[in-house]
Write an enzyme that holds these catalytic residues in place. Structure first.
Site, PDB file in Angstrom:
ATOM      1  N   ARG A 125      45.349   9.109  -6.606  1.00 48.06           N
ATOM      2  CA  ARG A 125      46.794   8.971  -6.742  1.00 48.06           C
ATOM      3  C   ARG A 125      47.191   7.578  -6.271  1.00 48.06           C
ATOM      4  NH1 ARG A 125      51.528  10.701  -2.957  1.00 48.06           N
ATOM      5  NH2 ARG A 125      53.272  10.067  -4.286  1.00 48.06           N
ATOM      6  N   HIS A 174      57.185   4.440  -5.813  1.00 51.42           N
ATOM      7  CA  HIS A 174      56.810   4.656  -4.410  1.00 51.42           C
ATOM      8  C   HIS A 174      57.477   3.579  -3.566  1.00 51.42           C
ATOM      9  CE1 HIS A 174      53.666   6.781  -1.741  1.00 51.42           C
ATOM     10  NE2 HIS A 174      54.423   6.081  -0.947  1.00 51.42           N
ATOM     11  N   GLU A 223      58.840  11.121  -2.560  1.00 49.95           N
ATOM     12  CA  GLU A 223      59.643  11.401  -1.369  1.00 49.95           C
ATOM     13  C   GLU A 223      61.102  10.945  -1.481  1.00 49.95           C
ATOM     14  OE1 GLU A 223      57.659  10.561   2.275  1.00 49.95           O
ATOM     15  OE2 GLU A 223      55.986  11.816   1.726  1.00 49.95           O
ATOM     16  N   ASN A 273      54.087  16.601  -0.121  1.00 46.35           N
ATOM     17  CA  ASN A 273      53.605  15.701   0.932  1.00 46.35           C
ATOM     18  C   ASN A 273      53.964  16.325   2.278  1.00 46.35           C
ATOM     19  OD1 ASN A 273      53.076  14.046  -1.216  1.00 46.35           O
ATOM     20  ND2 ASN A 273      54.433  12.379  -0.601  1.00 46.35           N
ATOM     21  N   TYR A 286      53.123  16.355   6.577  1.00 50.02           N
ATOM     22  CA  TYR A 286      52.502  15.712   7.746  1.00 50.02           C
ATOM     23  C   TYR A 286      52.668  16.508   9.022  1.00 50.02           C
ATOM     24  CZ  TYR A 286      51.505  11.763   4.845  1.00 50.02           C
ATOM     25  OH  TYR A 286      51.000  10.984   3.849  1.00 50.02           O
ATOM     26  N   GLU A 306      49.993  14.433  -0.606  1.00 56.69           N
ATOM     27  CA  GLU A 306      49.756  13.665   0.626  1.00 56.69           C
ATOM     28  C   GLU A 306      49.628  14.613   1.809  1.00 56.69           C
ATOM     29  OE1 GLU A 306      52.322  10.408   1.707  1.00 56.69           O
ATOM     30  OE2 GLU A 306      52.599   9.860  -0.391  1.00 56.69           O
TER      31      GLU A 306
END
Ligand SMILES: N=[N+]=NCCCCNC(=O)[C@@H]1[C@H]2[C@H](O)[C@@H](O)[C@H](O)[C@@H](CO)[C@@H]12
Length: 447
Positions: free
Chosen positions: A77, A121, A166, A294, A296, A353
């Site tokens: 990606r 991005h 995002e 994504n 985290y 991600e």
């Protein structure tokens, strides 16, 4: 030793983004982006770092692809730098920019690695920002024209597409919190930008369909899980808001054609009314083929009567932290994945991600990043558990292949499974590289 076996067709990959790895910002005909401006503005990026050189992947992409080949990934990606294609945002096309991505994509295909392309991005052409950026509806049309050019140029070579990475970061982190480019701090502006981002996404998906481009298209929201600190209604509602503006705000419009009412009301009550034009929601609710997730970190949240970010604050419950200060909680990954599946159904999901900031350096030729291995093991296990619970996950792509320019944190924060020496640009495979190589090779996880 027990193993979790992943499905036969499960994809494994690595992710990067143009501004964070390419460098060569004034080479090959590229124009300036808002991150060139932001990173060269004193005080915006830690240590005054910028993406002028980064990992120099504009010149070293073949070395990076050789690392991916050795790793054994199915998918890479990456993002296309909009100002490398349209230096002025629209109008004249930079052929050298297209040629670079053709070289890179051809090298991936030669090595049996599927390119997954993120169109946006975060590196908006500065010329467009000078005209209002995402607050200006003309930028929506400029994004559609840019997307159309890339769709046509790479049709048949690239078959997995993500429109916007995002949108919460592009709108709220960058225009309300102000931590990222262009660094505004205005909630009403951020709400308007979030709507334009969804409009740009929907119109680009519609163009993708009209052009009959072979392949699949989606977008990549960042998500989190917020556990209420107490059962007090105020804490429960605070957590709902903290997830609402990141998850529901961007997924509801695409899947239902409406914004979550509780967030619309909250923004309106805080002088940030949502302004929609007739027909906008029809564009936004274009069906997607998949969504990229994504993830985290998760937090425990509670009501913050003093205000702050949507009157939500994070409570330190003593969870382990990463070297960027985010809490480690793989349970939250499972919770948010099952929340999304319960709310939005069987839509295929790629984890586009997931990774951790661990700043371990090179010692005797290697990097013993055991904490990264522990994080990846726990989070890939959460993906397996989500799969077992029926979440339709098609692949896992870790952030990131390389240590790279970590936005406002500059080069001080390392997310790569490959270490980068920013003075020599030497790449060094970390222990997590070899661990992930085994996971990919077997498509199973030792637990
Ligand atoms: N507090 N706090 N925490 C969470 C804030 C989440 C927003 N940042 C991201 O998701 C970015 C995403 C980006 O795509 C990539 O370009 C970045 O390099 C990674 C690592 O930062 C992640």
């Amino acid at each position: 030793m027990a193993y979790i076996q992943f499905p036969e067709d499960f994809k494994w990959g690595v992710a990067t983004a143009a501004y964070q790895i390419e460098g060569a910002v004034r080479q090959g005909g590229r124009g300036p982006s808002i991150w060139d401006t932001f990173s060269h503005t004193p005080g915006k990026v830690l240590n005054g770092d910028n993406g002028d050189v980064a990992c120099d992947s504009y010149h070293r992409y073949e070395e990076d692809i050789a690392l991916m080949k050795e790793l054994g990934v199915n998918v890479y990606r990456f993002s296309v730098s909009w100002p490398r294609i349209f230096p002025e945002g629209t109008g004249k096309v930079n052929k050298e920019g297209l040629a670079f991505y053709h070289r890179m994509v051809d090298k991936l295909l030669e090595n049996g690695i599927e390119p997954m392309c993120t169109l946006y991005h975060w590196d908006l052409p500065q010329v467009l920002q000078d005209k209002g950026g995402w607050d200006n509806r003309e930028t929506v049309e400029a994004f559609v024209a840019y997307s159309e050019l890339i769709f046509k140029e790479f049709s048949g070579k690239i078959k997995s597409w993500l429109t916007i990475n995002e949108p919460w970061c592009v709108s709220f982190l960058s225009n309300f919190i102000g931590a990222h480019a262009p660094g505004n701090q205005d909630l009403a502006l951020a709400v308007n930008i979030s709507h334009h981002l969804l409009l740009a996404h929907g119109k680009a998906v519609a163009r993708f369909r009209d052009l009959d481009i072979p392949g699949k298209i989606g977008f990549a929201p960042n998500v989190t899980w917020l556990e209420p600190y107490s059962r007090d209604q105020e804490d429960v509602e605070a957590c709902r808001r903290g997830m609402g503006w990141m998850v529901d705000w961007f997924l509801d419009p695409i899947f239902t054609g409406t914004y979550p009412a509780f967030m619309v009301d909250w923004f309106a009550a805080n002088q940030a009314p949502l302004q929609i034009k007739d027909g906008d929601m029809e564009w936004i609710k274009q069906p997607v083929d998949f969504i990229g997730i994504n993830y985290y970190e998760s937090n425990v949240g509670r009501h913050n009567p003093q205000g702050g970010m949507l009157e939500v604050e994070s409570v330190d419950m003593g969870y382990k932290k990463t070297d960027i200060g985010w809490f480690i909680n793989a349970e939250g990954f499972y919770n948010v994945l099952t929340f999304i599946a319960d709310k939005y159904g069987e839509i295929p999901i790629y984890i586009t991600e997931n990774g951790i900031c661990i700043n371990d350096g090179v010692e005797d030729g290697t990097v013993n990043d055991q904490r990264r291995i522990d994080y990846l093991k726990g989070h890939i296990a959460a993906v397996a558990r989500s799969l077992k619970s029926g979440v339709n996950i098609k692949g896992y792509i870790t952030w990131s292949l390389l240590d790279n320019f970590e936005w406002a944190e500059g080069y001080s924060k390392r997310f790569g499974i490959v270490h980068v020496n920013y003075r020599t640009l030497e790449r060094t495979k970390k222990e997590s590289f070899f661990w992930y190589q085994k996971v990919i090779g077997n498509s199973w996880l030792e637990v």
